[in-house]
Structures are given as structure tokens and as C-alpha cells.
Design a protein around this motif. Sequence first.
Motif, mmCIF file in Angstrom:
data_model
loop_
_atom_site.group_PDB
_atom_site.id
_atom_site.type_symbol
_atom_site.label_atom_id
_atom_site.label_comp_id
_atom_site.label_asym_id
_atom_site.label_seq_id
_atom_site.Cartn_x
_atom_site.Cartn_y
_atom_site.Cartn_z
ATOM 1 N N ASP A 27 -37.774 8.413 -31.377
ATOM 2 C CA ASP A 27 -37.385 9.398 -32.392
ATOM 3 C C ASP A 27 -38.055 10.740 -32.148
ATOM 4 O O ASP A 27 -37.410 11.789 -32.227
ATOM 5 C CB ASP A 27 -37.743 8.906 -33.796
ATOM 6 C CG ASP A 27 -36.816 7.827 -34.307
ATOM 7 O OD1 ASP A 27 -35.683 7.688 -33.780
ATOM 8 O OD2 ASP A 27 -37.221 7.109 -35.244
ATOM 9 N N TYR A 28 -39.349 10.734 -31.862
ATOM 10 C CA TYR A 28 -40.086 11.972 -31.629
ATOM 11 C C TYR A 28 -39.512 12.755 -30.444
ATOM 12 O O TYR A 28 -39.470 13.980 -30.472
ATOM 13 C CB TYR A 28 -41.560 11.693 -31.355
ATOM 14 C CG TYR A 28 -42.388 11.205 -32.516
ATOM 15 C CD1 TYR A 28 -42.003 11.380 -33.841
ATOM 16 C CD2 TYR A 28 -43.601 10.558 -32.282
ATOM 17 C CE1 TYR A 28 -42.792 10.933 -34.883
ATOM 18 C CE2 TYR A 28 -44.401 10.120 -33.319
ATOM 19 C CZ TYR A 28 -43.993 10.304 -34.623
ATOM 20 O OH TYR A 28 -44.782 9.868 -35.655
ATOM 21 N N SER B 43 -33.948 13.007 -28.113
ATOM 22 C CA SER B 43 -32.706 13.004 -27.342
ATOM 23 C C SER B 43 -31.798 11.821 -27.656
ATOM 24 O O SER B 43 -30.593 11.904 -27.448
ATOM 25 C CB SER B 43 -33.005 13.006 -25.836
ATOM 26 O OG SER B 43 -33.634 14.213 -25.467
ATOM 27 N N PHE B 44 -32.388 10.727 -28.113
ATOM 28 C CA PHE B 44 -31.631 9.504 -28.375
ATOM 29 C C PHE B 44 -31.965 8.969 -29.763
ATOM 30 O O PHE B 44 -33.059 9.206 -30.272
ATOM 31 C CB PHE B 44 -31.962 8.419 -27.331
ATOM 32 C CG PHE B 44 -31.434 8.737 -25.971
ATOM 33 C CD1 PHE B 44 -30.201 8.279 -25.573
ATOM 34 C CD2 PHE B 44 -32.163 9.520 -25.094
ATOM 35 C CE1 PHE B 44 -29.700 8.582 -24.321
ATOM 36 C CE2 PHE B 44 -31.683 9.840 -23.843
ATOM 37 C CZ PHE B 44 -30.442 9.369 -23.449
ATOM 38 N N GLN B 45 -31.027 8.227 -30.320
ATOM 39 C CA GLN B 45 -31.256 7.568 -31.599
ATOM 40 C C GLN B 45 -31.507 6.091 -31.347
ATOM 41 O O GLN B 45 -30.797 5.457 -30.555
ATOM 42 C CB GLN B 45 -30.065 7.731 -32.523
ATOM 43 C CG GLN B 45 -29.849 9.161 -32.952
ATOM 44 C CD GLN B 45 -28.670 9.282 -33.902
ATOM 45 O OE1 GLN B 45 -27.846 8.394 -34.024
ATOM 46 N NE2 GLN B 45 -28.606 10.407 -34.583
ATOM 47 N N VAL B 46 -32.497 5.552 -32.030
ATOM 48 C CA VAL B 46 -32.818 4.138 -31.897
ATOM 49 C C VAL B 46 -31.719 3.326 -32.574
ATOM 50 O O VAL B 46 -31.372 3.569 -33.725
ATOM 51 C CB VAL B 46 -34.192 3.818 -32.535
ATOM 52 C CG1 VAL B 46 -34.444 2.314 -32.526
ATOM 53 C CG2 VAL B 46 -35.290 4.573 -31.805
ATOM 54 N N ARG B 47 -31.182 2.367 -31.844
ATOM 55 C CA ARG B 47 -30.151 1.484 -32.393
ATOM 56 C C ARG B 47 -30.704 0.100 -32.712
ATOM 57 O O ARG B 47 -30.232 -0.558 -33.619
ATOM 58 C CB ARG B 47 -28.988 1.372 -31.414
ATOM 59 C CG ARG B 47 -28.270 2.702 -31.248
ATOM 60 C CD ARG B 47 -27.030 2.570 -30.430
ATOM 61 N NE ARG B 47 -26.334 3.847 -30.385
ATOM 62 C CZ ARG B 47 -25.544 4.217 -29.408
ATOM 63 N NH1 ARG B 47 -25.325 3.398 -28.387
ATOM 64 N NH2 ARG B 47 -24.959 5.393 -29.442
ATOM 65 N N GLU C 109 -38.680 16.946 -23.641
ATOM 66 C CA GLU C 109 -38.721 15.792 -24.540
ATOM 67 C C GLU C 109 -40.163 15.432 -24.905
ATOM 68 O O GLU C 109 -40.455 15.123 -26.060
ATOM 69 C CB GLU C 109 -38.028 14.590 -23.889
ATOM 70 C CG GLU C 109 -36.536 14.739 -23.761
ATOM 71 C CD GLU C 109 -35.897 13.634 -22.940
ATOM 72 O OE1 GLU C 109 -34.698 13.394 -23.157
ATOM 73 O OE2 GLU C 109 -36.575 13.014 -22.085
ATOM 74 N N LEU C 110 -41.044 15.469 -23.920
ATOM 75 C CA LEU C 110 -42.440 15.116 -24.176
ATOM 76 C C LEU C 110 -43.108 16.136 -25.093
ATOM 77 O O LEU C 110 -43.858 15.762 -26.008
ATOM 78 C CB LEU C 110 -43.209 14.984 -22.863
ATOM 79 C CG LEU C 110 -42.706 13.912 -21.888
ATOM 80 C CD1 LEU C 110 -43.564 13.890 -20.633
ATOM 81 C CD2 LEU C 110 -42.642 12.539 -22.537
ATOM 82 N N ALA D 87 -43.731 16.608 -32.832
ATOM 83 C CA ALA D 87 -43.314 15.759 -33.962
ATOM 84 C C ALA D 87 -44.444 14.824 -34.389
ATOM 85 O O ALA D 87 -44.661 14.606 -35.595
ATOM 86 C CB ALA D 87 -42.077 14.943 -33.562
ATOM 87 N N LEU D 88 -45.178 14.280 -33.433
ATOM 88 C CA LEU D 88 -46.332 13.426 -33.753
ATOM 89 C C LEU D 88 -47.356 14.189 -34.558
ATOM 90 O O LEU D 88 -47.844 13.704 -35.590
ATOM 91 C CB LEU D 88 -46.952 12.886 -32.467
ATOM 92 C CG LEU D 88 -48.286 12.154 -32.608
ATOM 93 C CD1 LEU D 88 -48.118 10.874 -33.420
ATOM 94 C CD2 LEU D 88 -48.884 11.864 -31.234
ATOM 95 N N ALA D 89 -47.691 15.392 -34.109
ATOM 96 C CA ALA D 89 -48.700 16.205 -34.815
ATOM 97 C C ALA D 89 -48.257 16.513 -36.246
ATOM 98 O O ALA D 89 -49.082 16.537 -37.154
ATOM 99 C CB ALA D 89 -48.961 17.498 -34.041
ATOM 100 N N GLU D 90 -46.976 16.741 -36.456
ATOM 101 C CA GLU D 90 -46.464 16.991 -37.795
ATOM 102 C C GLU D 90 -46.474 15.739 -38.660
ATOM 103 O O GLU D 90 -46.619 15.815 -39.887
ATOM 104 C CB GLU D 90 -45.037 17.532 -37.738
ATOM 105 C CG GLU D 90 -44.923 18.950 -37.248
ATOM 106 C CD GLU D 90 -43.478 19.412 -37.204
ATOM 107 O OE1 GLU D 90 -42.631 18.874 -37.959
ATOM 108 O OE2 GLU D 90 -43.193 20.328 -36.404
#
Length: 135
Positions: free
Chosen positions: A28-29, A32-36, A123-124, A130-133
Motif C-alpha cells: 500500500d505504501y 503502484s498496486f492494490q493488495v487483493r 515507489e520506495l 507514507a510510513l513516516a506519515e
Amino acid sequence: MREVEVSAFVPASPAVVKRALTPETVVDYEGSFQVRQVDSTDDGWTVTAGARGLTMRLDFEEREDGLYYRQRGEEGPFDAMETEVAVDAADEGSRVTMRSTVSLGLPVPALSDRVAAWKRRGELRRALDALAEDV
């Protein structure tokens, strides 16, 4: 193959950061892709993720200092991709480093792998922001 590395300070303890870094949240962070689907395995987890008609599987393992994951076979945008996420204590918070090797496996690897590395670096960086937020 090309290697990219991105590192960032996160103002949270390593324990808090490691709890936030699950296979699902990492995908998620990155954005680029959504977890299915997430399946437990004997070695860790397999995440099935997709975007715009493309599906891939990522095999995750927990490591002492974070996570390791790789794209399974050729079931994704890369010919090969593997990533390490390391969390270390730093300045009353954490230093999180994501290191990834990627290859598109196209006929002109010098150019195509450079493009893959550029995309992967983005992406990284997005994942670390996103992690920091999130924590």
C-alpha cells in the motif's frame, strides 16, 4: 539488474516502525498496486496485488531488522525484483532503508533496467513518506 536504495528518518521507535511494516502496508505504501489477497505461508506471506490488468505475487519474509520480499517469477511488471527493508535505531527514532534490485529483462538492459530502477526508486520514496506519515 540495477540496485536502488532509499533511506529516511522516521520519528518513531524501531518497534513501532516494525509493527507498521506488514506485507500489506508495504505494498500500500509503495502506491503502484492494490493488495487483493494476503496468504500466510511456511516462510512468511504471499501478497497478491494488482493494477490496470496486471497481477503479481510478492513473497515476504520477516527478518530480524525488517522485511525481505521478492516478486514471484515473472508474474509482474519486472523480470525480477527483490527488496530489503531494514529498520535501525537512530536519533530517538528510526532510520529505515529500502534496498531493491530490479530488472525488466528486455533486449536493451542498460536502458530498460535504468527505467525500472527509476520507477522503483519512486515507489520506495513514496513508501517511506507514507510510513513516516502513518506512525
